[in-house]
Structures are given as C-alpha cells and as structure tokens.
Write a protein that holds these residues in place. Sequence first.
Motif, PDB file in Angstrom:
ATOM      1  N   TYR A  73      38.495 -73.607 -40.970  1.00 53.03           N
ATOM      2  CA  TYR A  73      38.691 -74.916 -41.594  1.00 53.03           C
ATOM      3  C   TYR A  73      40.159 -75.155 -41.930  1.00 53.03           C
ATOM      4  CZ  TYR A  73      33.654 -75.665 -42.127  1.00 53.03           C
ATOM      5  OH  TYR A  73      32.322 -75.864 -41.896  1.00 53.03           O
ATOM      6  N   ILE A  74      40.834 -74.118 -42.426  1.00 51.68           N
ATOM      7  CA  ILE A  74      42.258 -74.265 -42.757  1.00 51.68           C
ATOM      8  C   ILE A  74      43.064 -74.567 -41.497  1.00 51.68           C
ATOM      9  CG2 ILE A  74      44.302 -73.032 -43.590  1.00 51.68           C
ATOM     10  CD1 ILE A  74      42.425 -73.873 -45.811  1.00 51.68           C
ATOM     11  N   ALA A  75      42.756 -73.854 -40.407  1.00 55.45           N
ATOM     12  CA  ALA A  75      43.487 -74.057 -39.153  1.00 55.45           C
ATOM     13  C   ALA A  75      43.303 -75.470 -38.613  1.00 55.45           C
ATOM     14  CB  ALA A  75      43.023 -73.030 -38.112  1.00 55.45           C
ATOM     15  N   ASN A  76      42.126 -76.060 -38.855  1.00 59.09           N
ATOM     16  CA  ASN A  76      41.836 -77.421 -38.383  1.00 59.09           C
ATOM     17  C   ASN A  76      42.144 -78.486 -39.427  1.00 59.09           C
ATOM     18  OD1 ASN A  76      40.806 -76.797 -35.736  1.00 59.09           O
ATOM     19  ND2 ASN A  76      39.001 -75.938 -36.741  1.00 59.09           N
ATOM     20  N   HIS A  77      42.830 -78.080 -40.515  1.00 59.93           N
ATOM     21  CA  HIS A  77      43.245 -78.994 -41.580  1.00 59.93           C
ATOM     22  C   HIS A  77      42.070 -79.676 -42.275  1.00 59.93           C
ATOM     23  CE1 HIS A  77      47.298 -78.383 -40.057  1.00 59.93           C
ATOM     24  NE2 HIS A  77      46.892 -78.734 -38.850  1.00 59.93           N
ATOM     25  N   GLU A  78      40.936 -78.979 -42.301  1.00 57.41           N
ATOM     26  CA  GLU A  78      39.766 -79.495 -43.024  1.00 57.41           C
ATOM     27  C   GLU A  78      39.697 -78.793 -44.389  1.00 57.41           C
ATOM     28  OE1 GLU A  78      36.387 -80.574 -39.940  1.00 57.41           O
ATOM     29  OE2 GLU A  78      37.155 -78.568 -39.513  1.00 57.41           O
ATOM     30  N   ASN A  79      40.653 -79.149 -45.218  1.00 62.13           N
ATOM     31  CA  ASN A  79      40.827 -78.413 -46.469  1.00 62.13           C
ATOM     32  C   ASN A  79      39.663 -78.592 -47.441  1.00 62.13           C
ATOM     33  OD1 ASN A  79      43.258 -77.532 -45.489  1.00 62.13           O
ATOM     34  ND2 ASN A  79      44.489 -79.015 -46.616  1.00 62.13           N
ATOM     35  N   GLN A  80      39.045 -79.761 -47.448  1.00 62.32           N
ATOM     36  CA  GLN A  80      37.928 -79.976 -48.366  1.00 62.32           C
ATOM     37  C   GLN A  80      36.720 -79.123 -47.981  1.00 62.32           C
ATOM     38  OE1 GLN A  80      38.003 -81.594 -51.276  1.00 62.32           O
ATOM     39  NE2 GLN A  80      35.960 -80.723 -51.544  1.00 62.32           N
ATOM     40  N   LYS A  81      36.457 -79.007 -46.679  1.00 58.42           N
ATOM     41  CA  LYS A  81      35.368 -78.144 -46.228  1.00 58.42           C
ATOM     42  C   LYS A  81      35.673 -76.678 -46.551  1.00 58.42           C
ATOM     43  CE  LYS A  81      33.489 -80.975 -42.462  1.00 58.42           C
ATOM     44  NZ  LYS A  81      33.187 -81.012 -41.008  1.00 58.42           N
ATOM     45  N   ALA A  82      36.937 -76.302 -46.398  1.00 56.39           N
ATOM     46  CA  ALA A  82      37.337 -74.933 -46.724  1.00 56.39           C
ATOM     47  C   ALA A  82      37.110 -74.655 -48.201  1.00 56.39           C
ATOM     48  CB  ALA A  82      38.810 -74.718 -46.368  1.00 56.39           C
ATOM     49  N   LYS A  83      37.481 -75.626 -49.052  1.00 58.32           N
ATOM     50  CA  LYS A  83      37.301 -75.451 -50.492  1.00 58.32           C
ATOM     51  C   LYS A  83      35.820 -75.350 -50.853  1.00 58.32           C
ATOM     52  CE  LYS A  83      38.219 -77.523 -55.005  1.00 58.32           C
ATOM     53  NZ  LYS A  83      36.909 -77.086 -55.490  1.00 58.32           N
ATOM     54  N   SER A  84      34.997 -76.206 -50.263  1.00 60.28           N
ATOM     55  CA  SER A  84      33.558 -76.181 -50.563  1.00 60.28           C
ATOM     56  C   SER A  84      32.946 -74.845 -50.163  1.00 60.28           C
ATOM     57  CB  SER A  84      32.853 -77.331 -49.824  1.00 60.28           C
ATOM     58  OG  SER A  84      33.314 -78.581 -50.276  1.00 60.28           O
ATOM     59  N   PHE A  85      33.346 -74.350 -48.985  1.00 59.57           N
ATOM     60  CA  PHE A  85      32.826 -73.063 -48.547  1.00 59.57           C
ATOM     61  C   PHE A  85      33.280 -71.943 -49.478  1.00 59.57           C
ATOM     62  CE2 PHE A  85      33.560 -69.168 -45.995  1.00 59.57           C
ATOM     63  CZ  PHE A  85      32.236 -68.843 -45.762  1.00 59.57           C
ATOM     64  N   ALA A  86      34.563 -71.974 -49.865  1.00 56.17           N
ATOM     65  CA  ALA A  86      35.090 -70.942 -50.761  1.00 56.17           C
ATOM     66  C   ALA A  86      34.385 -70.981 -52.116  1.00 56.17           C
ATOM     67  CB  ALA A  86      36.590 -71.120 -50.938  1.00 56.17           C
ATOM     68  N   ASP A  87      34.175 -72.180 -52.660  1.00 58.24           N
ATOM     69  CA  ASP A  87      33.468 -72.314 -53.939  1.00 58.24           C
ATOM     70  C   ASP A  87      32.074 -71.697 -53.849  1.00 58.24           C
ATOM     71  OD1 ASP A  87      35.613 -73.679 -55.002  1.00 58.24           O
ATOM     72  OD2 ASP A  87      34.762 -75.672 -54.649  1.00 58.24           O
ATOM     73  N   ASN A  88      31.383 -72.019 -52.771  1.00 60.80           N
ATOM     74  CA  ASN A  88      30.024 -71.518 -52.568  1.00 60.80           C
ATOM     75  C   ASN A  88      30.028 -69.999 -52.383  1.00 60.80           C
ATOM     76  OD1 ASN A  88      27.256 -71.783 -52.318  1.00 60.80           O
ATOM     77  ND2 ASN A  88      27.322 -72.347 -50.157  1.00 60.80           N
ATOM     78  N   LEU A  89      30.969 -69.527 -51.585  1.00 57.05           N
ATOM     79  CA  LEU A  89      31.057 -68.096 -51.298  1.00 57.05           C
ATOM     80  C   LEU A  89      31.339 -67.289 -52.566  1.00 57.05           C
ATOM     81  CD1 LEU A  89      31.214 -65.779 -49.223  1.00 57.05           C
ATOM     82  CD2 LEU A  89      33.634 -66.314 -48.949  1.00 57.05           C
ATOM     83  N   ILE A  90      32.275 -67.754 -53.361  1.00 60.05           N
ATOM     84  CA  ILE A  90      32.620 -67.049 -54.599  1.00 60.05           C
ATOM     85  C   ILE A  90      31.427 -66.989 -55.536  1.00 60.05           C
ATOM     86  CG2 ILE A  90      34.026 -67.169 -56.697  1.00 60.05           C
ATOM     87  CD1 ILE A  90      36.291 -68.299 -54.928  1.00 60.05           C
ATOM     88  N   THR A  91      30.725 -68.106 -55.683  1.00 60.18           N
ATOM     89  CA  THR A  91      29.578 -68.150 -56.591  1.00 60.18           C
ATOM     90  C   THR A  91      28.453 -67.244 -56.107  1.00 60.18           C
ATOM     91  OG1 THR A  91      30.143 -70.454 -57.091  1.00 60.18           O
ATOM     92  CG2 THR A  91      27.975 -69.677 -57.801  1.00 60.18           C
ATOM     93  N   VAL A  92      28.095 -67.369 -54.826  1.00 58.42           N
ATOM     94  CA  VAL A  92      26.997 -66.568 -54.273  1.00 58.42           C
ATOM     95  C   VAL A  92      27.347 -65.079 -54.309  1.00 58.42           C
ATOM     96  CG1 VAL A  92      25.695 -66.057 -52.170  1.00 58.42           C
ATOM     97  CG2 VAL A  92      26.127 -68.432 -52.812  1.00 58.42           C
ATOM     98  N   ALA A  93      28.571 -64.742 -53.892  1.00 56.57           N
ATOM     99  CA  ALA A  93      28.976 -63.337 -53.870  1.00 56.57           C
ATOM    100  C   ALA A  93      29.009 -62.738 -55.270  1.00 56.57           C
ATOM    101  CB  ALA A  93      30.355 -63.197 -53.220  1.00 56.57           C
ATOM    102  N   THR A  94      29.463 -63.515 -56.249  1.00 48.85           N
ATOM    103  CA  THR A  94      29.514 -63.017 -57.627  1.00 48.85           C
ATOM    104  C   THR A  94      28.104 -62.793 -58.175  1.00 48.85           C
ATOM    105  OG1 THR A  94      31.598 -64.187 -58.020  1.00 48.85           O
ATOM    106  CG2 THR A  94      30.354 -63.486 -59.958  1.00 48.85           C
ATOM    107  N   ALA A  95      27.187 -63.710 -57.864  1.00 52.32           N
ATOM    108  CA  ALA A  95      25.797 -63.546 -58.306  1.00 52.32           C
ATOM    109  C   ALA A  95      25.174 -62.305 -57.672  1.00 52.32           C
ATOM    110  CB  ALA A  95      24.984 -64.793 -57.955  1.00 52.32           C
ATOM    111  N   PHE A  96      25.422 -62.127 -56.371  1.00 50.15           N
ATOM    112  CA  PHE A  96      24.886 -60.965 -55.671  1.00 50.15           C
ATOM    113  C   PHE A  96      25.475 -59.671 -56.240  1.00 50.15           C
ATOM    114  CE2 PHE A  96      25.471 -57.822 -52.249  1.00 50.15           C
ATOM    115  CZ  PHE A  96      24.148 -57.609 -51.887  1.00 50.15           C
ATOM    116  N   THR A  97      26.785 -59.694 -56.500  1.00 50.24           N
ATOM    117  CA  THR A  97      27.449 -58.513 -57.030  1.00 50.24           C
ATOM    118  C   THR A  97      26.940 -58.169 -58.427  1.00 50.24           C
ATOM    119  OG1 THR A  97      29.418 -59.139 -55.775  1.00 50.24           O
ATOM    120  CG2 THR A  97      29.677 -57.427 -57.425  1.00 50.24           C
ATOM    121  N   ALA A  98      26.676 -59.203 -59.225  1.00 44.71           N
ATOM    122  CA  ALA A  98      26.143 -58.964 -60.574  1.00 44.71           C
ATOM    123  C   ALA A  98      24.810 -58.221 -60.502  1.00 44.71           C
ATOM    124  CB  ALA A  98      25.978 -60.288 -61.313  1.00 44.71           C
TER     125      ALA A  98
END
Length: 501
Positions: A73-98
């Motif tokens: 997404y960053i390479a294709n300048h789709e920064n909002q999609k990149a941010k949404s994916f990162a937000d989701n990834l951080i939340t899901v990964a943190t929940a799983f890690t907990a």
Amino acid sequence: MKKNILGSISYVMVIMIFSRLLSLLSVQIYMSFFGASDKFLNIYSYAISVPNIIFTCFGTALSTVVVPIYAGYIANHENQKAKSFADNLITVATAFTAVLVLIGIALSPILPRFTKLGEYNFTMKALMIMMPAMLFYGLNYIFQGMLQSHGKYGWPAFVSVPSSLVVIAYVFLLGDKYGVFGLLLATLIGLCLQAFILVPPLIRVGYKYSPRFDLRSPDMKTALRMTGPVLLGVSAYQINMFYNTTMITSFPGMVTLLNYVQNITLYMVLAFVYSITAVIYPKLTASAAVGNMDEYKETLQHILHFVIILLLPVTFGFIAVKEPLLELISKWGKVTEKDVSIACGLLTMYSIGILGIGLKEILDRAFYALKKTLLPAVNGFCIMAINICLSLILIRYIGAFGVPLAYSIASLTGAVILLFFLRRKIGMFGKGLGKTFILSLLSSALMLLVVRLTNQYMLTLLSGDLIVQRIIRLIVPVFVGVVCYAALGFLLRFIPKKGVK
C-alpha cells in the motif's frame, strides 16, 4: 546489485553487528558478575529464552508475510489503506499476544517440572515475570516492518541497543542489592523499550494509531491464510531451540554458557544474514511477481555465492581462534578456566552448522518470494526431527556437546533439502556453486591450519594474562587468517573481483 542496495545492506549490517556485540557485552557483564555456573543465573537464562522462543514464531511470520501487505500500500501511495491495515494488525496481534501471555503465565508452574534446574519457586516466578515480554515482542516486530516499508532501516536494526544498556546499567548500579531477581525486571524493562523507542520514528513518518479490530477484512484474511505455513516452519525452529535449552538443563551450569555461545555464533551469523534478506527479499519477490525468473535466479545465485564465500571461513575461523577469542571476551570476574573450556567445545559444535543456518534463511526467503511457504515449513519439521533424534544419540557419547552438534548437522541437512527442491521448482541455477563451495572449503581448511600454528606461536611469545596480551593473541591470528583466505580466494579465483550484482 545496485550501489544503493549494497549501501543499505552495509548500513543495516553495521548497526546489527554493533547491536549484537553490545548484547554479547551485556551477557558477558552479568555472567562475569554473577558467575556462569550460578544456579539462579541459569534459571534467568532459561526464563528469558522461553517467551522469546514462543513468540518469535508469530513475530517472524508477521515480518515475512503480513507486513509486505502494508509495504504494498505504501509503494502504491495508498496511505489510508496502509494505515487501516496497520491499525487492524496492531489491535489483532496485541489481543492474540495477550492470550499467549496468559497461557504462558498459566504454564509457568508446569514448565519447571520438565527441567533439572532446581529452585522450583524461583523458576516459576522468573517465568511469570518474563511472559509479558511477548506483548512488546509483538509490537516490536510490527513497528520494525512498518518502518522498513517506509525505507527506514536504521531504527529497526538499532532496536536492541537500549535493552542491552539497561541490563548493563542494572548490573553495575543495583546488581549487588537485588541480584538475579532484579536482573529479570531490568531485562523486562529493556524489552519494553525495544517497542517504545520505535514509536517516535513512526510518528515522524506520519502514522497515528487508531483502534480497529476486524478479522473479516480482505487484508487480514489474506494475511492469516499466508501466515499459516510460515508460522509452522518457524515454530519448528523455535521448538528446536526450546528443546535444546531444556535438554541442556540436564547438565549443571550449562544453560548460561549455551546461551552465551549462541550469542557469539548463531545470533551474530543471523544478524549478518538478516541484513541481507531485509534488502534482497523484496528484490526476489518483485522479480518473481513479474515473472522475470532469469533475474530471480541471477540474484539468488550471486547471494548464495556470497554467503558461501563468507560463512565457510567464518566457520573455520571460529574453530581456529576459539581459545583466544573466549579468553579475551569471557574470562573475567567469576568466569573460570573450566567455563571457558566448556564454551570452546560448545562454540566448535555450533560453528559446524553456521553455513547451513545461513543458507537455510536465504533459501526460505527464495521460496517465500515464489509464494511457496509450505515446503520451508515441512523442512523446518524435518530439521526438528533430525535434531531431536541426533541429540538423544550424541549426548550418550559426548554429553552436553551433543546438543549443539545435533543442531548443526540438522541445519546443514535442511539447507541441502531446500536447495534440492528449489532446483526442482525453478530449474537449474547456481552455476559454479559447487566449485565455489569446494574451493572455499579447501581454502578455509588451510586457513585453519595456518591460524592454529599462529596461535601456538603467539602463546609461546605472549603467555601472560594481561588484557593487551590477550588482544594481541587474538588479533594477530585473525589478521593472518583473513589474509591467508583472501589470498587463496583471489589466487583460485572463487572470490569475484566485483561485488554481488
């Protein structure tokens, strides 16, 4: 390879090697302070390795498979999609890690029963203290991948430096007062910093976290589907490491020494290899994605030649200078002559597998670039099976040294398996690879002989125990070895005059 790629690899490699050296120094400091054979320090070494082993599986899968979605997404300048994916990834990964942390804490009263460390209550408390570290491992892997996607390689490579500094500061300032128990807390604080120091660089590239939890998003489904095989393969590696750590507890005072030698051999080699894969993996992926298999094969061929030319002499070099090396960096404080002697044996056994470890990491990425993640996973379990079977046999004959030797043999076997199946998948490649291996092997063996003779001469010339004498006894043989190998390489023409393309 273009100069900017070589520059990126060199830049990352320098920082990673510095980070590993500082980490090695921190281990040396607390080992010298408390004593390598101290029973509580061995429990500490066991406790800090368990959450690392458990979570590295998930973390490596994140960095290998999941994070490239963000980079796309960053390479294709789709920064909002990149941010949404990162937000989701951080939340899901943190929940799983907990959840993993809670499971780890629940297992803490059980795991000590599979060891022979003694001090059950201290071991249980040590494990419980270290389990929350997995939360920060998770954030660390994600943040590193995001920064690398923005072309920011420095901070991810530097990430372990503050952690090592915290441990060093604790030993000098509070070690006498709070002992090994305090060292556990200092280590946990240091691991927290590994994630927190990456937050400012992320803010500077424009990222601001917003909570989001959506397992049904297309990106998350793709990530979960691709992660499975990678997770299995890396899990096999981590089970191997956990098995080795557990097996070595049968031999009193060996856990800390094993971890120390791993820092010298395995982790230093992996730091070098990861600095290559961090830059080369996207190049292989791009070539495979557009169907340019000639470029893919050429890139892979040059990297394999480079790895063989470098890691074979490193293998023989470690074995050749093990005594002066370990006497210089470890024979301090409460570390005894016997500890150094044991560490020399462990270092020799681990050194045998250095080339296999390096090639396996490169070949794994070669398969991932082709979106073939199953075979590396199966190969990981083959390595695990070989390691377990061999170690059970070898410890009967050579004791604790059978654990690292079994791992080295298994790693070499795994690399050969991957090379065989990759050739079946993409056809012949790596022209002259066998010739390079043989010439490098012969040159490395001759270098070892020359270095050992130099060692004996230096020991006769400078037999004292002063720091300057120790340094000279190490530097001179290393210099002689480098010159010898380089001369043979240019004479036999297996070291190219130009760099990797």
